[in-house]
Design a protein around this motif. Structure first.
Motif, PDB file in Angstrom:
ATOM      1  N   GLU A   1       0.769  -1.568   0.037  1.00 21.22           N
ATOM      2  CA  GLU A   1       0.402  -0.122  -0.078  1.00 21.22           C
ATOM      3  C   GLU A   1       0.342   1.130   0.378  1.00 21.22           C
ATOM      4  OE1 GLU A   1      -2.654  -0.807   3.087  1.00 21.22           O
ATOM      5  OE2 GLU A   1      -3.653  -2.020   2.555  1.00 21.22           O
ATOM      6  N   LEU A   2       1.863   1.038   0.915  1.00 21.88           N
ATOM      7  CA  LEU A   2       3.275   2.423   0.938  1.00 21.88           C
ATOM      8  C   LEU A   2       3.641   2.902  -0.690  1.00 21.88           C
ATOM      9  CD1 LEU A   2       4.470   1.794   4.459  1.00 21.88           C
ATOM     10  CD2 LEU A   2       3.599   4.222   3.395  1.00 21.88           C
ATOM     11  N   GLY A   3       3.992   1.274  -1.418  1.00 27.05           N
ATOM     12  CA  GLY A   3       4.469   1.426  -2.664  1.00 27.05           C
ATOM     13  C   GLY A   3       5.291   1.164  -3.056  1.00 27.05           C
ATOM     14  N   PHE A   4       5.977   0.360  -2.035  1.00 29.39           N
ATOM     15  CA  PHE A   4       7.363  -0.347  -1.706  1.00 29.39           C
ATOM     16  C   PHE A   4       7.610  -1.017  -3.206  1.00 29.39           C
ATOM     17  CE2 PHE A   4       8.231   2.067   2.145  1.00 29.39           C
ATOM     18  CZ  PHE A   4       9.011   2.780   2.003  1.00 29.39           C
TER      19      PHE A   4
ATOM     20  N   PRO B   1       5.037   3.373 -13.690  1.00 27.90           N
ATOM     21  CA  PRO B   1       3.897   4.294 -13.360  1.00 27.90           C
ATOM     22  C   PRO B   1       2.825   3.390 -14.356  1.00 27.90           C
ATOM     23  CG  PRO B   1       5.334   6.101 -13.255  1.00 27.90           C
ATOM     24  CD  PRO B   1       5.965   4.416 -13.904  1.00 27.90           C
TER      25      PRO B   1
ATOM     26  N   GLY C   1       1.471   0.929 -12.740  1.00 27.82           N
ATOM     27  CA  GLY C   1       0.783   0.733 -11.174  1.00 27.82           C
ATOM     28  C   GLY C   1       2.132   1.115 -10.043  1.00 27.82           C
ATOM     29  N   GLY C   2       3.360   1.022 -10.950  1.00 23.02           N
ATOM     30  CA  GLY C   2       4.616   0.753  -9.731  1.00 23.02           C
ATOM     31  C   GLY C   2       4.690   2.527  -9.874  1.00 23.02           C
ATOM     32  N   GLY C   3       5.272   2.772  -8.909  1.00 27.06           N
ATOM     33  CA  GLY C   3       6.794   4.366  -7.996  1.00 27.06           C
ATOM     34  C   GLY C   3       6.815   4.321 -10.002  1.00 27.06           C
ATOM     35  N   GLY C   4       7.471   3.850  -9.929  1.00 31.16           N
ATOM     36  CA  GLY C   4       8.554   4.358 -11.022  1.00 31.16           C
ATOM     37  C   GLY C   4      10.131   5.568 -10.555  1.00 31.16           C
ATOM     38  N   MET C   5      10.418   4.921  -9.112  1.00 32.53           N
ATOM     39  CA  MET C   5      11.599   5.019  -8.592  1.00 32.53           C
ATOM     40  C   MET C   5      12.999   4.197  -8.892  1.00 32.53           C
ATOM     41  SD  MET C   5      10.288   6.906  -6.364  1.00 32.53           S
ATOM     42  CE  MET C   5       8.428   6.803  -5.172  1.00 32.53           C
TER      43      MET C   5
ATOM     44  N   PRO D   1       4.462   8.513   4.422  1.00 34.09           N
ATOM     45  CA  PRO D   1       4.187   8.771   2.797  1.00 34.09           C
ATOM     46  C   PRO D   1       4.575   8.064   1.977  1.00 34.09           C
ATOM     47  CG  PRO D   1       6.368  10.505   3.412  1.00 34.09           C
ATOM     48  CD  PRO D   1       5.911  10.135   4.657  1.00 34.09           C
ATOM     49  N   ASN D   2       3.548   7.581   0.973  1.00 31.08           N
ATOM     50  CA  ASN D   2       3.415   6.200   0.416  1.00 31.08           C
ATOM     51  C   ASN D   2       4.309   7.238  -1.322  1.00 31.08           C
ATOM     52  OD1 ASN D   2       1.834   7.626  -1.834  1.00 31.08           O
ATOM     53  ND2 ASN D   2      -0.152   6.452  -0.911  1.00 31.08           N
ATOM     54  N   MET D   3       5.297   6.005  -1.541  1.00 27.26           N
ATOM     55  CA  MET D   3       5.600   6.225  -3.461  1.00 27.26           C
ATOM     56  C   MET D   3       5.130   7.193  -3.884  1.00 27.26           C
ATOM     57  SD  MET D   3       8.260   4.341  -2.397  1.00 27.26           S
ATOM     58  CE  MET D   3       8.205   4.221  -1.322  1.00 27.26           C
ATOM     59  N   ARG D   4       3.523   7.050  -4.348  1.00 31.83           N
ATOM     60  CA  ARG D   4       2.912   8.099  -5.586  1.00 31.83           C
ATOM     61  C   ARG D   4       3.084   9.128  -4.301  1.00 31.83           C
ATOM     62  NH1 ARG D   4      -0.394   5.864  -8.653  1.00 31.83           N
ATOM     63  NH2 ARG D   4       0.628   4.681  -9.321  1.00 31.83           N
TER      64      ARG D   4
ATOM     65  N   MET E   1       6.762  10.540  -5.005  1.00 29.53           N
ATOM     66  CA  MET E   1       7.047  11.140  -6.598  1.00 29.53           C
ATOM     67  C   MET E   1       5.795  12.972  -6.693  1.00 29.53           C
ATOM     68  SD  MET E   1       9.271   9.559  -7.150  1.00 29.53           S
ATOM     69  CE  MET E   1      10.019   9.805  -8.740  1.00 29.53           C
TER      70      MET E   1
END
Lengths: 350, 249
Positions: A47-50, A57, A60-64, B188-191, B194
């Motif tokens: 949920e935090l995106g890790f 993105p 659905g990813g974070g693109g980090m 904070p989440n990744m979105r 960013m």
């Protein structure tokens, strides 16, 4: 040269640290002792995106970037390397493999869920083919419109908890490594059975199993890349996988170092905190130096990957040194803790 | 409804405090800056209210009085989920100065709910929220430990001696919140991380306000003496020490 992290990288590091130090730490010892999979934590870090942080993105990813990935993995693995390894396998191997080499349909169907509430496993190792990936015995016979899979994979991280597998198997044994293919397969495909949960020395809450394939039908469209691309696929993917494992090992080492420093400032002997004794202070200095060296090697490999420069050798060096450092630093941390270090309640034992 | 969360930029709570220029200034070399912990909880609660409001709360803005170097901290608030931010481009000299600047912002932008942390962890002034209330002639309640927005009105709880007080207020309203307003600050989440840079961050030039405070000298509090441990069955010794050494009884 630039040794500064960006604002975003620092925020990601802090987010991972906050989650690890606030939530992950609560039941880490019990989870490790009883080999309980961290289901709720994996859900929370998803949920935090890790769990999808490196994925485009678009899916659905974070693109980090990979540097952020190393920073996050280190912080999570400081507290629980089992969570680190689940995340690392999902991102470095499964998501990366799908994103780089999958078709648009494969990405939509299999990659997108891996950035949300699912995670994946990577099935390469066999009883007689670990590092020697060319000796695959698992067969993927070409039956026209599908492949028929038979064989056994060993030491598979997340074998039970994952919903998607990437499986490496031999289609044309006569062509040796050029006959190998990679497939993306749903775990609940008929014919797939799991061996028992392996009883490991450490990282017990990540689920490791052997996986047996008995006449498993895999549709043609589930093959990744051209026919015979599997070996190259595995080599390319594992190059990046080494950065993840280095980040995880780095976390184990730096977590042990942090605990050793803290303990050495609390524990007194001969009238002073033990950090004031040279026998301990020198140890801590050597440990801190090794951890920093491992960190620089790992971040350098990550940076090379982000710059689209060759990173295979750098990631291998990072994995080698970070893993050796994790082994050595944790032993030293146990030593600094004295008798308490050998007791599971002190965390440094794991 | 639009909510404003007032936000201080403070040294990380683990910072080793040092002074410079003959102890007349705080030495900020190497200091990591963070959102004031009370404000971070206030923002977390504001975000929860917005998410649960079914669209009734349309916008969460954070405001900070500070120079450009506070922007990374402001972006942390945007990463947590604030929709936009305002920075009043001035050094935050004292509570009066800060409140006066924020009051100008609120007059211009118009917010129905203003949430302030009860104090900031740097100077512990505890005064901005109350001063804002005075400047704006807006009702406020301090030491708020629960904050809700129900059917267009504010509902709050505060701890009082021996119990809890439950109050309600019409908007506009200023809630001065303490720890407990939210359990933990939101990660904070990744979105969020960013997109933080893409969210609006408006800069206002400060209003002409003279601070009322002058800093003469900084001093460190005396070092804590070593802790003495007394065995639980030795009450006599405890009473003796409390009487003769601590001199509290």
């Amino acid at each position: 040269m630039n040794f500064e992290f960006t604002e975003e990288q620092l925020m990601i590091q802090k987010a991972a640290r906050d989650y690890a130090q606030r939530e992950l730490i609560k039941d880490v010892i019990e989870r490790d002792e009883k080999a309980i999979f961290p289901t709720e934590h994996i859900k929370a870090i998803s949920e935090l995106g890790f769990m999808g942080m490196l994925v485009d993105p678009k899916y659905g990813g974070g693109g980090m970037d990979t540097v952020s990935y190393v920073l996050a993995l280190e912080e999570l693995s400081k507290v629980d390397a089992s969570v680190g390894v689940v995340m690392s396998v999902n991102l470095s191997l499964v998501c990366y493999g799908l994103q780089e080499f999958g078709t648009e349909e494969q990405k939509e169907k299999y990659l997108r869920p891996l950035t949300a509430d699912k995670h994946g496993a990577f099935l390469l190792s066999e009883p007689e083919a670990g590092s020697d990936a060319t000796s695959q015995r698992t067969l993927a016979e070409d039956k026209g419109d599908y492949y028929l899979l038979n064989g056994t994979k060993n030491w598979i991280t997340s074998a039970d908890s994952a919903s998607v597998y990437i499986v490496i198997a031999q289609t044309h044994p006569e062509k040796k490594h050029k006959g190998i293919n990679a497939f993306v397969i749903e775990k609940d495909t008929p014919g797939i059975t799991l061996g028992p949960h392996e009883k490991k020395m450490g990282m017990r809450s990540s689920d490791t199993h052997s996986v047996m394939f008995t006449d498993v039908k895999v549709p043609k469209e589930n093959r990744l890349g051209e026919d015979g691309f599997g070996f190259k696929f595995a080599m390319k993917t594992l190059e990046g996988g080494r950065i993840g494992i280095a980040g995880q090992a780095l976390g184990i080492a730096s977590g042990a170092l942090e605990r050793a420093i803290k303990y050495s400032k609390e524990r007194k002997a001969f009238g002073t905190e033990i950090c004031n004794h040279q026998a301990i202070a020198f140890k801590l200095a050597d440990m801190a130096t090794a951890v920093d060296a491992a960190r620089f090697l790992t971040l350098h490999a990550a940076w090379l990957k982000d710059q689209h420069k060759p990173y295979g050798i750098a990631s291998a060096k990072a994995k080698l040194f970070a893993a050796e450092t994790a082994m050595w630093v944790t032993t030293e941390a146990v030593q600094i803790h004295g008798g308490y270090g050998y007791v599971a309640d002190y965390h440094v034992e794991s | 409804m639009k909510i404003l969360v007032c936000m201080s930029n403070v040294p990380d709570t683990t910072t080793k405090i040092r002074f410079k220029d003959g102890n007349t200034k705080f030495d900020d070399a190497g200091v990591q800056w963070v959102i004031n912990p009370w404000d971070e909880l206030a923002l977390t609660r504001a975000l929860e209210l917005k998410e649960g409001s079914g669209g009734a709360i349309t916008r969460i803005t954070v405001a900070n009085v500070g120079l450009i170097d506070t922007e990374p901290t402001i972006r942390k608030a945007l990463a947590m989920g604030a929709d936009d931010a305002i920075r009043v481009n001035a050094e935050p000299l004292d509570a009066y100065f800060i409140a006066a600047q924020l009051a100008e912002v609120i007059k211009k932008e118009g917010f129905e709910l203003i949430v302030c942390g009860i104090e900031s962890s740097d100077y512990n002034n505890c005064a901005v929220g109350g001063m804002l209330s005075e400047f704006l002639q807006m009702p406020s309640v301090s030491s708020v430990s629960a904050l809700d927005y129900i059917n267009g009105a504010i509902s709050i709880k505060r701890e009082i001696d021996g119990g809890k007080e439950i109050l309600s207020s019409e908007i506009p309203f200023i809630a001065i919140v303490q720890k407990g307003i939210s359990i933990n600050p939101r990660i904070p989440n990744m979105r969020g991380i960013m997109t933080a840079r893409t969210k609006p961050l408006k800069v206002y030039q400060p209003a002409a306000v003279e601070p009322l405070t002058e800093y003469t000298v900084y001093e460190m509090p005396p070092a804590k003496a070593a802790c003495k441990k007394i065995s639980p069955d030795n009450v006599k010794e405890l009473v003796h020490l409390l009487h003769t050494e601590a001199k509290v009884i």
